[in-house]
Motif scaffolding. Structure first.
Motif, PDB file in Angstrom:
ATOM      1  N   ASP A 164      37.458 -11.066 -23.002  1.00 44.39           N
ATOM      2  CA  ASP A 164      38.063 -12.080 -23.857  1.00 44.39           C
ATOM      3  C   ASP A 164      38.189 -13.339 -23.024  1.00 44.39           C
ATOM      4  N   VAL A 165      37.372 -14.320 -23.325  1.00 42.98           N
ATOM      5  CA  VAL A 165      37.239 -15.507 -22.474  1.00 42.98           C
ATOM      6  C   VAL A 165      38.280 -16.550 -22.862  1.00 42.98           C
ATOM      7  N   LEU A 166      39.105 -16.929 -21.890  1.00 43.64           N
ATOM      8  CA  LEU A 166      40.170 -17.909 -22.124  1.00 43.64           C
ATOM      9  C   LEU A 166      39.771 -19.314 -21.709  1.00 43.64           C
ATOM     10  N   ALA A 167      38.797 -19.427 -20.812  1.00 47.47           N
ATOM     11  CA  ALA A 167      38.342 -20.749 -20.361  1.00 47.47           C
ATOM     12  C   ALA A 167      36.906 -20.628 -19.879  1.00 47.47           C
ATOM     13  N   THR A 168      36.168 -21.722 -19.999  1.00 43.26           N
ATOM     14  CA  THR A 168      34.773 -21.756 -19.573  1.00 43.26           C
ATOM     15  C   THR A 168      34.523 -22.984 -18.704  1.00 43.26           C
ATOM     16  N   THR A 169      33.374 -22.977 -18.049  1.00 38.96           N
ATOM     17  CA  THR A 169      32.897 -24.158 -17.338  1.00 38.96           C
ATOM     18  C   THR A 169      31.401 -24.273 -17.575  1.00 38.96           C
ATOM     19  N   THR A 170      30.894 -25.474 -17.674  1.00 37.39           N
ATOM     20  CA  THR A 170      29.483 -25.674 -18.017  1.00 37.39           C
ATOM     21  C   THR A 170      28.736 -26.313 -16.850  1.00 37.39           C
ATOM     22  N   HIS A 171      27.623 -25.686 -16.487  1.00 34.26           N
ATOM     23  CA  HIS A 171      26.748 -26.201 -15.434  1.00 34.26           C
ATOM     24  C   HIS A 171      25.717 -27.122 -16.084  1.00 34.26           C
ATOM     25  N   PRO A 172      25.696 -28.385 -15.704  1.00 37.79           N
ATOM     26  CA  PRO A 172      24.739 -29.297 -16.334  1.00 37.79           C
ATOM     27  C   PRO A 172      23.302 -29.008 -15.889  1.00 37.79           C
ATOM     28  N   ALA A 173      22.358 -29.438 -16.690  1.00 32.32           N
ATOM     29  CA  ALA A 173      20.941 -29.325 -16.332  1.00 32.32           C
ATOM     30  C   ALA A 173      20.554 -30.559 -15.520  1.00 32.32           C
ATOM     31  N   GLU A 174      20.650 -30.438 -14.208  1.00 31.56           N
ATOM     32  CA  GLU A 174      20.329 -31.562 -13.329  1.00 31.56           C
ATOM     33  C   GLU A 174      18.831 -31.605 -13.034  1.00 31.56           C
ATOM     34  N   PRO A 175      18.291 -32.781 -12.737  1.00 38.12           N
ATOM     35  CA  PRO A 175      16.842 -32.891 -12.499  1.00 38.12           C
ATOM     36  C   PRO A 175      16.337 -32.011 -11.360  1.00 38.12           C
ATOM     37  N   TRP A 176      17.181 -31.746 -10.359  1.00 38.51           N
ATOM     38  CA  TRP A 176      16.741 -30.965  -9.207  1.00 38.51           C
ATOM     39  C   TRP A 176      16.924 -29.464  -9.387  1.00 38.51           C
ATOM     40  N   PRO A 178      16.305 -25.774 -11.631  1.00 36.34           N
ATOM     41  CA  PRO A 178      15.229 -25.214 -12.453  1.00 36.34           C
ATOM     42  C   PRO A 178      15.614 -24.914 -13.900  1.00 36.34           C
ATOM     43  N   TRP A 179      16.926 -24.827 -14.220  1.00 32.75           N
ATOM     44  CA  TRP A 179      17.285 -24.566 -15.619  1.00 32.75           C
ATOM     45  C   TRP A 179      17.212 -25.870 -16.413  1.00 32.75           C
ATOM     46  N   GLN A 180      16.859 -25.738 -17.672  1.00 28.68           N
ATOM     47  CA  GLN A 180      16.489 -26.917 -18.458  1.00 28.68           C
ATOM     48  C   GLN A 180      17.471 -27.255 -19.571  1.00 28.68           C
ATOM     49  N   ARG A 181      18.580 -26.542 -19.604  1.00 28.12           N
ATOM     50  CA  ARG A 181      19.653 -26.897 -20.535  1.00 28.12           C
ATOM     51  C   ARG A 181      20.979 -26.469 -19.911  1.00 28.12           C
ATOM     52  N   PRO A 182      22.090 -27.067 -20.325  1.00 32.61           N
ATOM     53  CA  PRO A 182      23.390 -26.691 -19.744  1.00 32.61           C
ATOM     54  C   PRO A 182      23.675 -25.211 -19.942  1.00 32.61           C
ATOM     55  N   VAL A 183      24.353 -24.627 -18.972  1.00 32.15           N
ATOM     56  CA  VAL A 183      24.684 -23.204 -18.995  1.00 32.15           C
ATOM     57  C   VAL A 183      26.199 -23.070 -18.885  1.00 32.15           C
ATOM     58  N   THR A 184      26.801 -22.389 -19.835  1.00 31.30           N
ATOM     59  CA  THR A 184      28.252 -22.203 -19.834  1.00 31.30           C
ATOM     60  C   THR A 184      28.600 -20.813 -19.318  1.00 31.30           C
ATOM     61  N   SER A 185      29.519 -20.766 -18.362  1.00 24.17           N
ATOM     62  CA  SER A 185      29.993 -19.510 -17.784  1.00 24.17           C
ATOM     63  C   SER A 185      31.475 -19.337 -18.075  1.00 24.17           C
ATOM     64  N   PRO A 186      31.946 -18.107 -18.210  1.00 25.63           N
ATOM     65  CA  PRO A 186      33.388 -17.893 -18.311  1.00 25.63           C
ATOM     66  C   PRO A 186      34.060 -18.273 -16.995  1.00 25.63           C
ATOM     67  N   ALA A 187      35.215 -18.898 -17.088  1.00 23.57           N
ATOM     68  CA  ALA A 187      35.977 -19.262 -15.897  1.00 23.57           C
ATOM     69  C   ALA A 187      37.269 -18.463 -15.784  1.00 23.57           C
ATOM     70  N   VAL A 188      37.817 -18.056 -16.908  1.00 21.04           N
ATOM     71  CA  VAL A 188      39.006 -17.193 -16.943  1.00 21.04           C
ATOM     72  C   VAL A 188      38.789 -16.191 -18.073  1.00 21.04           C
ATOM     73  N   TRP A 189      38.969 -14.914 -17.760  1.00 22.48           N
ATOM     74  CA  TRP A 189      38.855 -13.921 -18.831  1.00 22.48           C
ATOM     75  C   TRP A 189      39.821 -12.766 -18.617  1.00 22.48           C
ATOM     76  N   THR A 190      40.096 -12.075 -19.734  1.00 21.83           N
ATOM     77  CA  THR A 190      40.878 -10.836 -19.687  1.00 21.83           C
ATOM     78  C   THR A 190      39.991  -9.709 -20.192  1.00 21.83           C
ATOM     79  N   ARG A 191      40.451  -8.501 -19.919  1.00 22.63           N
ATOM     80  CA  ARG A 191      39.661  -7.322 -20.270  1.00 22.63           C
ATOM     81  C   ARG A 191      40.612  -6.144 -20.388  1.00 22.63           C
ATOM     82  N   ASN A 192      40.501  -5.417 -21.453  1.00 23.64           N
ATOM     83  CA  ASN A 192      41.284  -4.197 -21.611  1.00 23.64           C
ATOM     84  C   ASN A 192      40.432  -3.007 -21.197  1.00 23.64           C
TER      85      ASN A 192
END
Length: 230
Positions: A164-176, A178-192
């Motif tokens: 259960d994701v409470l917060a995320t952070t997004t990695h921008p697609a920088e020219p240098w 290899p990924w070609q679109r922003p990538v969002t990762s969980p930054a805070v999560w809970t789990r039962n």
């Protein structure tokens, strides 16, 4: 209540200094605290059965089959588990059973542009935003807190949908990069997990990040939320 701090592994995350920041908070909230310098304690079923909260700060390192089995069983029986940054999201890389338990694995922290790289840890200190999800805006761990901008390692995490994701952070697609679109990762999560609760916060590379008011509040609220419930 009884809390168990398990710390060690890679010294770059300063496991002793980082965990001791939270000792006064645990004491004020009624915990008797035991500190162990390795995951060997996870194989002691009697100790874990009496433990209401495990705070783990062990980056990389190794864990044996009986230790991870003991940890999984304890959480399933109601012991809470929490931690931050590499101390929980980059622990015991060779153990699939551990990775399934915590629900996410650090894979990288993207660096600055090549012309800005100087060859030390600051190469990976990027300004980035940690943004609450809709769930996070109402969850007891994060309710009422602002989104926060940090300049530190920004974790790229592989995870699954049991979190259960409470917060995320997004990695921008920088020219240098290899990924070609922003990538969002969980930054805070809970789990039962069975009767137990798990909280993972990826910010926390160093004590100065842990001293950020929002980061610290998330971690401290997470400790209380994860603690075994009657």
């Amino acid at each position: 209540m009884k809390a168990l701090i398990v710390r060690g592994g890679w010294e770059g995350h300063r496991p002793v200094e980082s965990t001791e920041l939270f000792l006064p908070f645990l004491s004020r909230n009624g915990f008797d605290v035991r500190i162990e310098e390795s995951p060997a304690i996870y194989a002691d079923a009697a100790v874990l059965a009496e433990t209401d909260l495990i705070v783990q700060c062990v980056t990389m390192s190794e864990i044996t089959a009986d230790q991870v089995s003991g940890l999984r069983a304890a959480v399933a029986a109601g012991t809470g588990l929490t931690g931050w940054h590499g101390g929980i999201a980059d622990s015991f890389r060779a153990s699939p059973d551990y990775l399934q338990l915590v629900g996410g694995q650090f894979v990288t922290h993207p660096s600055k542009a090549p012309e800005q790289v100087v060859g030390d840890e600051s190469d990976n200190f990027l300004e980035h935003r940690v943004t609450l999800t809709e769930l996070g805006r109402f969850h007891p761990i994060t309710a009422g807190l602002p989104d926060v901008t940090l300049t530190t390692e920004q974790y790229w995490v592989l995870t699954d949908d049991l979190c259960d994701v409470l917060a995320t952070t997004t990695h921008p697609a920088e020219p240098w990069q290899p990924w070609q679109r922003p990538v969002t990762s969980p930054a805070v999560w809970t789990r039962n997990w069975g009767a137990g609760r798990i909280v993972v916060s990826t910010p926390g590379h160093s004590p100065d990040v842990l001293e950020d008011a929002t980061v610290r509040t998330i971690i401290e609220r997470g400790m209380l939320w994860a603690t075994r419930t009657p």
